[in-house]
Design an enzyme around this catalytic site. Structure first.
Site, PDB file in Angstrom:
ATOM      1  N   ASP A  88       6.484  -1.710  16.315  1.00 62.12           N
ATOM      2  CA  ASP A  88       5.607  -1.537  15.276  1.00 62.12           C
ATOM      3  C   ASP A  88       4.240  -1.156  15.965  1.00 62.12           C
ATOM      4  OD1 ASP A  88       3.720  -1.440  13.274  1.00 62.12           O
ATOM      5  OD2 ASP A  88       4.679  -2.983  12.007  1.00 62.12           O
ATOM      6  N   HIS A  89       4.049   0.356  16.157  1.00 64.08           N
ATOM      7  CA  HIS A  89       2.927   0.628  17.105  1.00 64.08           C
ATOM      8  C   HIS A  89       1.782   0.391  16.226  1.00 64.08           C
ATOM      9  CE1 HIS A  89       2.778   4.113  13.982  1.00 64.08           C
ATOM     10  NE2 HIS A  89       1.378   3.934  14.432  1.00 64.08           N
ATOM     11  N   HIS A 142       4.318  -1.791   8.732  1.00 59.73           N
ATOM     12  CA  HIS A 142       2.880  -2.033   9.294  1.00 59.73           C
ATOM     13  C   HIS A 142       1.916  -2.922   8.524  1.00 59.73           C
ATOM     14  CE1 HIS A 142       4.158   1.238  11.683  1.00 59.73           C
ATOM     15  NE2 HIS A 142       4.055   2.183  10.773  1.00 59.73           N
TER      16      HIS A 142
END
Ligand code: NAP
Length: 505
Positions: free
Chosen positions: A185-186, A248
């Site tokens: 999950d950047h 996110h």
């Protein structure tokens, strides 16, 4: 000599080597890690795809991508000449078993050349339908390997719903140990996001206030000016709730709401995050209308340009029911947060691109100042701005200079640009380095992903079962549908936004 001697010789195999994610994020991140001395002396990057390219053609493509997308600007000739010999290309269709045999042979050749066993990082930057076949193909090639040496990085989306996420976790578990699986999950790699934990757990002053006694409500808002553009093929099967909130925004919520972990190790941190997700109140079908709002953008004007509505985007379904905006009111039913609403919203084609967490504290118990002194009375707020501004600001009441007693709201600000000269690394640099180091703290564990899906499934089901009659229901350059304002206004609050100059509104 690399900066961290614990980084072992590594082979990166990037599935989707010819794709957009590799061009814009992965290769620039690896290049910047190389420039900053984080890559080991012995490393190789093998890009792969069906497109027929030679090593040299692939290098030329990556150089053009780096020049366009690297945070360090155009590559210097002498740096590129040192980096380029580490890059290779392998034509492969992931559906063909021979592909995995070819990768094995290349890994073996590197190991022979380097005279040490290599760590192998398989990065799955391809459509999710390929995750199972690639995972199976890789596993068959590494049956007896030391599990810590082989790692598989999985891009989002991890599952389309709870059932498919469970099935993917089950399949991965058949082939790999959890310590080998890196679900990206950047957002978790972003500097400001990592700083939430530092801010909360490296400072004693916050913890006594960080609960239902002092905090009135929390807002998490990730807004984008961009529309869906040419990605309707992917987006139409996803939507704002799946694409942003399930991953996110819920991860950000977990960082705000989690209890202090016992220590800063991957499993302790992730245990505390899972606790939050498990404590979040589940929605009954009849709750969805009250707690969640969806929207889809109409055509309009944005910064002087005419922009199409979602249903008019290239390749879009003209009757699409997909939401491009979602806002949800959550509760975390535990001792720390009982009764504190967490409002989250995200959407495309909105007035501004910004990711902001706003924590509003309760008002003073009694105002001793005459009413006229409070020009702009505002309860204390802590604002964590993730992007574009990277800052943490505490809004407090202060006396304005002068002979009379006038109060107004001022900001105590920590901002990255003003405090540090060095540029922050990109999220993908942090995450790729962590994957090399075998540190999973900033990656999602299987149970975390499933809990997040479990939480949003009632909303997904309600929205899928009842197409919206009002879509499109917000115009470009707005803050989303009216109902999203009503969602929060019903409780006496409003959505918080930071103006572009970073000063409070
Ligand atoms: P993309 O530009 O469409 O690239 C897809 C890649 O898959 C291409 O390299 C393509 O290579 C390869 N591919 C397709 N079929 C293949 C096959 N049968 N065998 C081998 N390779 C095959 O997609 P993307 O935007 O890079 O996204 C990739 C993944 O990352 C997706 O899961 C996406 O959701 C995720 N993601 C992307 C972004 C982003 O900013 N782009 C952000 C977050 C997550 P060939 O055409 O050469 O075969």
């Amino acid at each position: 000599m690399p900066k961290n001697p614990n980084i072992k010789p590594t082979v990166f195999i990037i599935f989707g080597g010819t794709g957009d994610l590799n061009a814009r994020k992965l290769s620039p991140a690896l290049y910047n890690l190389f420039l900053d001395g984080w890559l080991p002396d012995q490393f190789a990057i093998i890009g792969t795809g069906r497109t027929r390219l030679t090593d040299e053609e692939f290098r030329t493509k990556l150089l053009a991508d780096l020049n366009q997308f690297s945070r360090n600007g155009k590559a210097r000739k002498e740096d590129w000449e040192k980096f380029a010999p580490h890059i290779f290309y392998q034509v492969a269709d992931v559906k063909t078993p021979a592909a995995y045999e070819q990768f094995s042979q290349r890994i073996a050749a590197f190991e022979e050349d380097w005279k040490v066993p290599a760590n192998v990082i398989y990065y799955l930057a391809v459509a999710p339908e390929f995750f199972p076949i690639i995972a199976t193909g890789i596993a068959q090639r590494h049956p007896e390997d030391d599990p810590t040496r082989v790692r598989i990085v999985i891009e989002k989306p991890f599952g389309h719903d709870l059932e498919s996420a469970r099935a993917l976790n089950k399949l991965l578990a058949q082939h790999f140990q959890e310590c080998q699986i890196y679900r990206i999950d950047h957002y978790l790699g972003k500097e400001t996001v990592q700083n939430i934990m530092a801010f909360r757990f490296a400072n004693a002053i916050m913890e006594p206030l960080w609960n239902r006694n002092s905090i009135e409500h929390v807002q998490i808002s990730v807004t984008e000016q961009l529309g869906v553009g040419e990605r309707t093929g992917y987006y139409d099967n996803s939507g704002a709730l799946r694409d942003m909130i399930q991953n996110h925004l819920l991860q950000l919520l977990c960082l705000v709401a989690m209890d202090p972990p016992v220590n800063f190790t991957a499993d302790e941190v992730r245990n505390r995050k899972v606790d939050v997700l498990r404590a979040m109140r589940r929605f009954k079908p009849e709750d969805v209308r009250e707690a969640a709002v969806r929207g889809q953008y109409a055509a309009g004007w944005l910064e002087g340009k005419k922009v199409p509505g979602y249903r008019e985007e290239k390749g879009a379904n003209p009757a699409s029911n997909t939401e491009t905006f979602a806002a949800v009111k959550f509760f975390v039913d535990n001792w720390r947060w009982q009764g504190v609403p967490f409002y989250v919203r995200t959407g495309k084609r909105l007035h501004r691109s910004a990711s902001i967490i706003s924590i509003q504290f309760k008002d003073v118990p009694h105002i001793i100042f005459p009413a006229e002194t409070g020009e702009s009375w505002q309860q204390n707020r802590l604002i964590i701005s993730i992007q574009p501004e990277m800052s943490i600001r505490l809004q407090v009441q202060a006396k304005r200079p002068g002979l009379d007693m006038m109060l107004n709201t001022v900001d105590m600000v920590f901002d990255y640009q003003g405090t540090y000269a060095a540029e922050a690394p990109e999220a993908y640099e942090t995450l790729l380095l962590d994957a090399m180091l075998g540190d999973q703290t900033l990656f999602m564990r299987g149970d975390q992903v499933e809990e997040a899906w479990d939480l949003i499934m009632p909303i997904l089901n309600a929205w899928q079962g009842r197409p919206s009659l009002s879509f499109p229901n917000y115009s470009a350059d707005s803050w989303g549908p009216e109902l999203a304002e009503a969602l929060i206004a019903r409780d006496g609050f409003h959505w918080f936004t930071l103006p572009l100059d970073g000063k409070k509104k």
